[in-house]
Design a protein around this motif. Sequence first.
Motif, PDB file in Angstrom:
ATOM      1  N   SER A   1      13.820  -0.609   7.725  1.00 25.22           N
ATOM      2  CA  SER A   1      12.394  -0.660   8.034  1.00 25.22           C
ATOM      3  C   SER A   1      11.744  -1.747   7.187  1.00 25.22           C
ATOM      4  N   THR A   2      10.835  -2.489   7.768  1.00 32.50           N
ATOM      5  CA  THR A   2      10.206  -3.605   7.057  1.00 32.50           C
ATOM      6  C   THR A   2       9.178  -3.139   6.036  1.00 32.50           C
ATOM      7  N   THR A   3       8.673  -1.926   6.193  1.00 35.06           N
ATOM      8  CA  THR A   3       7.732  -1.351   5.231  1.00 35.06           C
ATOM      9  C   THR A   3       8.355  -0.106   4.610  1.00 35.06           C
ATOM     10  N   PRO A   4       7.968   0.238   3.390  1.00 35.29           N
ATOM     11  CA  PRO A   4       8.573   1.406   2.731  1.00 35.29           C
ATOM     12  C   PRO A   4       8.291   2.705   3.471  1.00 35.29           C
ATOM     13  N   SER A   5       9.310   3.539   3.550  1.00 32.17           N
ATOM     14  CA  SER A   5       9.123   4.882   4.086  1.00 32.17           C
ATOM     15  C   SER A   5       8.702   5.856   2.990  1.00 32.17           C
ATOM     16  N   HIS A   6       8.999   5.503   1.729  1.00 34.49           N
ATOM     17  CA  HIS A   6       8.598   6.328   0.580  1.00 34.49           C
ATOM     18  C   HIS A   6       8.268   5.406  -0.586  1.00 34.49           C
ATOM     19  N   ILE A   7       7.245   5.767  -1.344  1.00 28.71           N
ATOM     20  CA  ILE A   7       6.972   5.189  -2.650  1.00 28.71           C
ATOM     21  C   ILE A   7       7.228   6.282  -3.676  1.00 28.71           C
ATOM     22  N   LEU A   8       8.078   6.007  -4.666  1.00 28.05           N
ATOM     23  CA  LEU A   8       8.454   7.003  -5.665  1.00 28.05           C
ATOM     24  C   LEU A   8       7.751   6.680  -6.977  1.00 28.05           C
ATOM     25  N   THR A   9       6.941   7.586  -7.449  1.00 28.50           N
ATOM     26  CA  THR A   9       6.152   7.346  -8.653  1.00 28.50           C
ATOM     27  C   THR A   9       6.763   8.050  -9.852  1.00 28.50           C
ATOM     28  N   SER A  10       6.449   7.564 -11.046  1.00 27.11           N
ATOM     29  CA  SER A  10       6.914   8.205 -12.272  1.00 27.11           C
ATOM     30  C   SER A  10       5.927   9.245 -12.768  1.00 27.11           C
ATOM     31  N   SER A  11       4.731   9.278 -12.188  1.00 23.43           N
ATOM     32  CA  SER A  11       3.744  10.276 -12.593  1.00 23.43           C
ATOM     33  C   SER A  11       4.214  11.658 -12.159  1.00 23.43           C
ATOM     34  N   THR A  12       3.795  12.659 -12.906  1.00 24.43           N
ATOM     35  CA  THR A  12       4.209  14.020 -12.606  1.00 24.43           C
ATOM     36  C   THR A  12       3.058  14.931 -12.197  1.00 24.43           C
ATOM     37  N   HIS A  13       1.812  14.531 -12.472  1.00 26.61           N
ATOM     38  CA  HIS A  13       0.714  15.455 -12.192  1.00 26.61           C
ATOM     39  C   HIS A  13      -0.599  14.777 -11.834  1.00 26.61           C
ATOM     40  N   ASP A  14      -0.664  13.439 -11.852  1.00 23.70           N
ATOM     41  CA  ASP A  14      -1.930  12.793 -11.540  1.00 23.70           C
ATOM     42  C   ASP A  14      -1.698  11.628 -10.594  1.00 23.70           C
ATOM     43  N   ASP A  15      -2.778  10.972 -10.216  1.00 17.77           N
ATOM     44  CA  ASP A  15      -2.690   9.867  -9.266  1.00 17.77           C
ATOM     45  C   ASP A  15      -2.987   8.529  -9.927  1.00 17.77           C
ATOM     46  N   HIS A  16      -2.649   8.407 -11.226  1.00 22.99           N
ATOM     47  CA  HIS A  16      -2.976   7.184 -11.947  1.00 22.99           C
ATOM     48  C   HIS A  16      -1.736   6.635 -12.652  1.00 22.99           C
TER      49      HIS A  16
ATOM     50  N   ARG B   1      21.485   6.187   4.863  1.00 20.72           N
ATOM     51  CA  ARG B   1      20.196   6.450   5.489  1.00 20.72           C
ATOM     52  C   ARG B   1      19.052   5.602   4.967  1.00 20.72           C
ATOM     53  N   HIS B   2      19.224   4.965   3.816  1.00 23.17           N
ATOM     54  CA  HIS B   2      18.113   4.175   3.297  1.00 23.17           C
ATOM     55  C   HIS B   2      18.579   3.187   2.226  1.00 23.17           C
ATOM     56  N   ALA B   3      17.677   2.274   1.895  1.00 23.73           N
ATOM     57  CA  ALA B   3      17.855   1.353   0.780  1.00 23.73           C
ATOM     58  C   ALA B   3      16.754   1.624  -0.227  1.00 23.73           C
ATOM     59  N   VAL B   4      17.114   1.668  -1.504  1.00 24.41           N
ATOM     60  CA  VAL B   4      16.143   1.905  -2.570  1.00 24.41           C
ATOM     61  C   VAL B   4      16.082   0.648  -3.422  1.00 24.41           C
ATOM     62  N   LEU B   5      14.868   0.159  -3.674  1.00 24.09           N
ATOM     63  CA  LEU B   5      14.675  -1.099  -4.386  1.00 24.09           C
ATOM     64  C   LEU B   5      13.839  -0.861  -5.632  1.00 24.09           C
ATOM     65  N   GLY B   6      14.283  -1.439  -6.760  1.00 24.98           N
ATOM     66  CA  GLY B   6      13.578  -1.308  -8.026  1.00 24.98           C
ATOM     67  C   GLY B   6      13.032  -2.644  -8.487  1.00 24.98           C
ATOM     68  N   ALA B   7      11.781  -2.639  -8.969  1.00 27.96           N
ATOM     69  CA  ALA B   7      11.104  -3.875  -9.334  1.00 27.96           C
ATOM     70  C   ALA B   7      10.175  -3.624 -10.517  1.00 27.96           C
ATOM     71  N   SER B   8       9.385  -4.643 -10.870  1.00 30.39           N
ATOM     72  CA  SER B   8       8.327  -4.522 -11.877  1.00 30.39           C
ATOM     73  C   SER B   8       6.991  -4.610 -11.160  1.00 30.39           C
ATOM     74  N   SER B   9       6.259  -3.505 -11.094  1.00 32.47           N
ATOM     75  CA  SER B   9       4.974  -3.489 -10.396  1.00 32.47           C
ATOM     76  C   SER B   9       4.309  -2.141 -10.599  1.00 32.47           C
ATOM     77  N   LEU B  10       3.181  -1.956  -9.948  1.00 37.62           N
ATOM     78  CA  LEU B  10       2.498  -0.668  -9.970  1.00 37.62           C
ATOM     79  C   LEU B  10       3.280   0.376  -9.183  1.00 37.62           C
ATOM     80  N   THR B  11       4.041  -0.083  -8.188  1.00 43.47           N
ATOM     81  CA  THR B  11       4.925   0.795  -7.399  1.00 43.47           C
ATOM     82  C   THR B  11       6.343   0.245  -7.485  1.00 43.47           C
ATOM     83  N   PRO B  12       7.021   0.460  -8.610  1.00 44.13           N
ATOM     84  CA  PRO B  12       8.301  -0.221  -8.851  1.00 44.13           C
ATOM     85  C   PRO B  12       9.501   0.351  -8.119  1.00 44.13           C
ATOM     86  N   LEU B  13       9.337   1.497  -7.449  1.00 44.55           N
ATOM     87  CA  LEU B  13      10.485   2.115  -6.786  1.00 44.55           C
ATOM     88  C   LEU B  13      10.101   2.494  -5.364  1.00 44.55           C
ATOM     89  N   VAL B  14      10.703   1.815  -4.384  1.00 45.01           N
ATOM     90  CA  VAL B  14      10.364   2.054  -2.981  1.00 45.01           C
ATOM     91  C   VAL B  14      11.632   2.294  -2.172  1.00 45.01           C
TER      92      VAL B  14
END
Length: 481
Positions: A279-294, A256-269
Amino acid sequence: MQAHPLPSDIWIAVLRYLSVADLAHLSQTSRYFHALVQEYGWKTYLQAHPRYTWSLSKSLKSWSAFDQVRYHITTDRHWTLPSFVARPLASKWNGKLQPHLAINSSRLFVAAANHIYSYTFGRSEASGVSPHIQFECAYMVNKVMQASRDITSIECVPDGGFDRTVYVGYADGSLERVVLPACKPGTQGPLHPEANNREGRPYHGAEAVESITSNGDHVLSLSSNGTAVFFSNSLTTPPQFIELRVRSWAAHLTDRHAVLGASSLTPLVVHALHESRLSTTPSHILTSSTHDDHPRASAVYGICSPPPSAPWGASEQIVISGWYDGMVHVHDLRSSRRAHRIPGVTSHPSGGALYPVMSMCDPWLFEPVYDISAGGGSACHIAAGMGRHSVVAFWDVRAANKGWSVHAPGNDSSPVYSVVMESSRLFGATQSRPFVLDFGPGARDDTYPPLTRPPREDGLKRRDISGIGFYVTRYGHTRSQ
């Protein structure tokens, strides 16, 4: 009232809800129930609790359903203790290499420098005995030793049951499909795959191919500069290119999807897969933060999915990832816990970045996670190859705060570059050698390849209490362990 006169199909339906202990007790109550459990009970249990395994696939075909369940339950108990045999699969290599593993139901391939080492999985006719792992032969994919031609990634793909076809990525950006020739008995020295067994895929220019992943006929390769190429193994459709434009490391492909890992502010898409196109654009951005938006810039080096019988279900909506800061995060794409925004990112998927639903780490070793795999006992474990001291960390997701870690045989100072975990075994590789941690019962000394040098010359410690494996250092993640 006697239970026997009830129709058998009613009792067969009831068997689906019984545990192993329940089935064992029921089979001892009468000849009728013993026959019913033997014929249907154990088979029903296996269908409800499938085990994700490659090295046992041949043996399981010849074992009875009862013998399979007994083997799995014993293995699960060993994972709980934990109790395992630690064995190197080869003597120490010359030099410091960065190996990569690939596996199918017949073989384990270990790619290091310009060689591919093939290990075969045997068939154990005796029930409850771990099948052997034997060295088959070595292949030299390049006759000249050049760093630019070192293998940087490898992946097995279906080939009609021969289990000899792999995609190989190189440091110079080359990508090719290689059919490895059969090894003849008595072959001396490495074999060289001829040109007619190799097909180039000129997709990545001169950038190293960091990762190759496949699912069925689909293949996804990722280069160091962030070029992801989605194509079919049979070349029935033209390749699709996605440009991440950041330093990239890891890729993982599902139905159902491809997951890509990189070095960036959004390293997992995540890129959704629809009708054989990403899809040419990410359907999800996966963050390592657990409680904030930074969130802070980081990197993801390893990505995997849970096995079919995992406790959270056989859902492809679960993504497991290993990060530069030593954390392992589990994301559920169905979760509603999302960040509202990500500073510096102008375009967001619908709903914002997704928070992890579970996070874990080795609290005594703050090193990057180089690779990640899931499976193990009861399909509940996550294993991470860590960035130093040849450490593999384990967590049971049912009690993730009680994880433990172990140094690989030889206790090299290097990372564990690659790990592959199945129901009863974990395969890994350091800069010096491949190794196995075997949790299955019935292992013998001849279950594993013999070493060509005395153990002390290879930097191995004394034999363990079983006399089969080698002593390794294990430690818990909490002070009480």
